[in-house]
Design an enzyme around this catalytic site. Structure first.
Site, PDB file in Angstrom:
ATOM      1  N   ASN A 184       2.890   4.718  -4.320  1.00  0.00           N
ATOM      2  CA  ASN A 184       2.598   3.597  -3.173  1.00  0.00           C
ATOM      3  C   ASN A 184       4.389   3.326  -2.566  1.00  0.00           C
ATOM      4  O   ASN A 184       5.031   2.398  -3.459  1.00  0.00           O
ATOM      5  CB  ASN A 184       1.798   2.333  -3.704  1.00  0.00           C
ATOM      6  N   ARG A 240      -1.347   6.116  -1.552  1.00  0.00           N
ATOM      7  CA  ARG A 240      -1.112   5.495  -0.832  1.00  0.00           C
ATOM      8  C   ARG A 240      -0.651   5.136   0.380  1.00  0.00           C
ATOM      9  O   ARG A 240      -0.054   5.215   0.406  1.00  0.00           O
ATOM     10  CB  ARG A 240      -0.952   3.495  -0.747  1.00  0.00           C
ATOM     11  N   HIS A 273      -5.955  -3.166   3.829  1.00  0.00           N
ATOM     12  CA  HIS A 273      -6.540  -3.356   2.744  1.00  0.00           C
ATOM     13  C   HIS A 273      -7.772  -2.474   2.594  1.00  0.00           C
ATOM     14  O   HIS A 273      -9.059  -3.159   2.100  1.00  0.00           O
ATOM     15  CB  HIS A 273      -7.084  -4.882   2.524  1.00  0.00           C
ATOM     16  N   ARG A 277       2.713 -14.275   8.170  1.00  0.00           N
ATOM     17  CA  ARG A 277       1.925 -13.226   9.460  1.00  0.00           C
ATOM     18  C   ARG A 277       1.157 -14.683  10.657  1.00  0.00           C
ATOM     19  O   ARG A 277       0.109 -15.034   9.720  1.00  0.00           O
ATOM     20  CB  ARG A 277       1.253 -12.150   9.312  1.00  0.00           C
ATOM     21  N   GLU A 324      -6.610  -1.829  -6.663  1.00  0.00           N
ATOM     22  CA  GLU A 324      -6.107  -0.856  -5.898  1.00  0.00           C
ATOM     23  C   GLU A 324      -5.609   0.501  -6.415  1.00  0.00           C
ATOM     24  O   GLU A 324      -6.184   1.662  -5.967  1.00  0.00           O
ATOM     25  CB  GLU A 324      -5.022  -1.094  -4.851  1.00  0.00           C
TER      26      GLU A 324
END
Ligand code: ADP
Length: 393
Positions: free
Chosen positions: A8, A86, A175, A236, A380
């Site tokens: 990743n 990823r 996601h 965010r 993940e």
């Protein structure tokens, strides 16, 4: 052995894990970070303990060399049989994980305008890993792919048609790997075939998103063309009136870049609380009476609950609401507060079960007789390894 190295890659960091699917084990995981600072460093966790390696040069190539060195040292290098990457944005090109070849690399490059910060870094990781493991198959797993099953009414913005047709302005969602993993786990916990489930999955980490998953397929999600839309997140803002851009530019003279920076990096929990983006820290501050922290958590949970109710629309019924990610898996407060807004859907919290569900445990936190709220630990890396193997077989 057939172990998968999961990569990743970020712009200044590289996360990795070595997964053995036969035993569901993470043999080793780690992070190379500060790749362009004075002292780049590689941290590795494995059965042998924690190891910190100083990297002698800056950049991703040196990070990859460090990872190779650690694999060699631990006698694991020869066991690696595939590499799973990823990739954040697959646009409309990728509806599932895909073996990487020159055309796939080009398509990931073509998606750069949609994810200008992430896709170039992901490509760099692919390039370096292909140099390090030229003889192994490499597979790309996209954050957006799981959401490609959304119907058009869910993914289209109410904007002029040509903005979608010519420029790809639509909702993509993110996601996906996590939402897919936890909904599969939830079906197992519920003892139902995935095809018969209607699930709402709330991934609450630093980034937060919620997805409606019907029969194992994403039918709507809260993040949009970029990860800014939807829930309140660590830094965010999530949803807001797009005219705020104009207001801020006219009243404060901010450029578009300044507004975007504030919405992405200085808003959310951090912005409202004026204290931190970290949920745990905010809970501690709330318990000491900090007004900003209290309000930030209230807004976070209220927005989340509103979205859970909205996700019931495409599902028709809700069998379970899944809490995952660092906040979802650990914050009893967020789960309790959110469910307190959701009596309308019939959720009844079991405070004892909720209190016991922390630190990676999975299970229900509601009383019998209504829809279930479940805590499910996400993984993940394991999902990326699973999908890598699926593609290669
Ligand atoms: P990322 O999206 O970076 O992978 P994580 O999934 O690790 O992030 O989630 C990080 C968030 O989880 C932080 O806001 C952190 O405060 C929160 N968190 C972790 N443990 C707890 C806890 N025990 N109680 C409340 N929040 C927690």
């Amino acid at each position: 052995m057939h172990d998968t190295l999961v990569i990743n890659c970020g712009s200044s960091s590289l996360k990795f894990a070595l997964i053995r699917l036969s035993s569901q084990e993470t043999l080793l995981s780690g992070l190379a970070e500060k790749l362009f600072e004075a002292e780049p460093v590689l941290t590795v966790k494995s059965a042998a303990g924690k190891q910190v390696v100083k990297l002698s040069e800056q950049g991703h190539a040196e990070a990859m060399r460090g990872i190779l060195g650690v694999l060699q040292e631990q006698d694991l290098l020869s066991q690696v049989s595939s590499v799973g990457h990823r990739v954040v944005h697959g646009g409309e090109f990728f509806k599932s994980a895909t073996r990487i070849d020159a055309a796939v690399v080009q398509a990931i490059r073509d998606c750069i305008p949609l994810a200008p910060l992430h896709n170039p870094a992901n490509l760099l990781g692919i390039e370096e890993a292909m140099k390090a493991f030229p003889d192994l198959p490499h597979v790309a797993i996209f954050d957006t792919a799981f959401h490609q099953t959304m119907p058009e009414q869910a993914y289209r913005y109410a904007l002029p048609d040509n903005l979608y047709q010519e420029h790809g302005v639509r909702r993509y969602g993110f996601h996906g790997t996590s939402h897919q993993y936890v909904t599969q786990q939830a079906a197992k916990l519920l003892g139902k075939p995935l095809e018969d489930t209607c699930l709402v999955s709330a991934h609450l980490g630093n980034g937060c998103s919620i997805t409606a998953v019907k029969g194992g397929q994403s039918v709507d999600t809260s993040m949009g063309m970029t990860p800014l839309e939807g829930l309140v997140m660590g830094t965010r803002s999530g949803d807001l009136d797009p005219n705020i851009h104009l207001f801020l530019s006219q009243t404060l003279g901010w450029t578009l870049e300044q507004v975007t920076n504030v919405l992405n990096k200085k808003s959310g929990l951090l912005g409202i609380s004026g204290l931190s983006n970290d949920c745990r820290e905010l809970e501690e501050a709330k318990n000491q009476g900090h007004a900003g922290a209290t309000l930030a958590l209230e807004v976070f949970c209220y927005r989340l609950a509103k979205y859970v109710a909205a996700m019931a629309v495409p599902l028709g019924r809700v069998d379970a609401l899944i809490f995952t990610g660092g906040i979802g898996e650990n914050s009893r407060f967020v789960r309790e507060k959110t469910l307190s807004h959701l009596g309308i859907l019939g959720f009844h919290l079991d405070p004892e079960k909720n209190a016991g569900m922390v630190g990676g445990q999975s299970g229900p936190i509601t009383r019998e007789g209504g829809p279930v709220a479940l805590v499910v630990g996400t993984n993940e890396e394991r999902m990326i390894a699973l999908q890598t193997r699926e593609v290669l077989s």
